[in-house]
Design a protein around this motif. Structure first.
Motif: not given
Length: 199
Positions: A168-175, A105-111
């Motif tokens: 990578l876990i905070t790279d919302d562009k990649f996701f 329930n967490i996204s890179a965007f949230y992080l």
């Protein structure tokens, strides 16, 4: 001038508080956290603002608490991995399962939003991640020493983990481009890393 908050004792946080604060996470996956007010958070939790103020003073405190609860749950990875490696019976699925539970329930965007707007909450995550990197290094060394893993460079393994875990876990562009979720990416990463390491 804004009204000054009056400091007063807050109620002790119960299991129910933990449940309704964790339940907000799916609703925050793609929200701009910087725009949220206490009214917004109360509405998202289906609680009155006065109920929220019984337990929390600020938005920062709410996000710190949500983060700490999730990190406390994640710390179980250490015992599970240690037990397996000592028995020379390691399965990458153990670590992957625990970490994907942490990312649920967490996204890179949230992080990324947490990192930008709530640095004190992000520091809790960062502390956990740096600890994880240290533990993984010891884990690789033990695995190689016990001939469970191939004799490869532990420095290179940690450098790869460092990029994945800290960037990578905070790279919302990649996701956004890949359409992958944080959970599925963690599973794939763990599979590639550990199946490639196994003898």
């Amino acid at each position: 001038m804004g009204r000054k908050s009056i400091l007063k004792d807050r109620k002790e946080k119960t299991k129910k508080v933990e449940q309704w604060t964790q339940a907000i996470l799916p609703k925050l996956k793609y929200k701009d956290l910087g725009d949220l007010t206490m009214d917004d958070l109360a509405a998202l939790m289906n609680k009155s603002k006065s109920t929220i103020y019984q337990y929390f003073t600020t938005k920062e405190e709410i996000f710190e608490y949500i983060t700490q609860v999730r990190i406390n749950n994640l710390n179980t990875y250490k015992d599970a991995i240690t037990a397996e490696i000592l028995q020379l019976d390691y399965h990458y699925e153990t670590l992957a399962t625990i970490l994907t539970e942490g990312a649920k329930n967490i996204s890179a965007f949230y992080l990324k939003q947490l990192q930008l707007h709530y640095p004190s909450a992000w520091k809790i995550i960062e502390g956990f991640l740096y600890g994880l990197l240290e533990d993984l290094k010891q884990f690789y060394l033990l695995g190689i020493e016990n001939k469970l893993f191939k004799p490869v460079s532990t420095d290179l393994l940690i450098k790869m983990d460092e990029f994945f875990i800290l960037q990578l876990i905070t790279d919302d562009k990649f996701f956004n481009q890949s359409k992958e979720t944080l959970e599925s990416t963690i599973k794939d990463y763990m599979f590639l890393k550990f199946e490639g390491l196994m003898k």
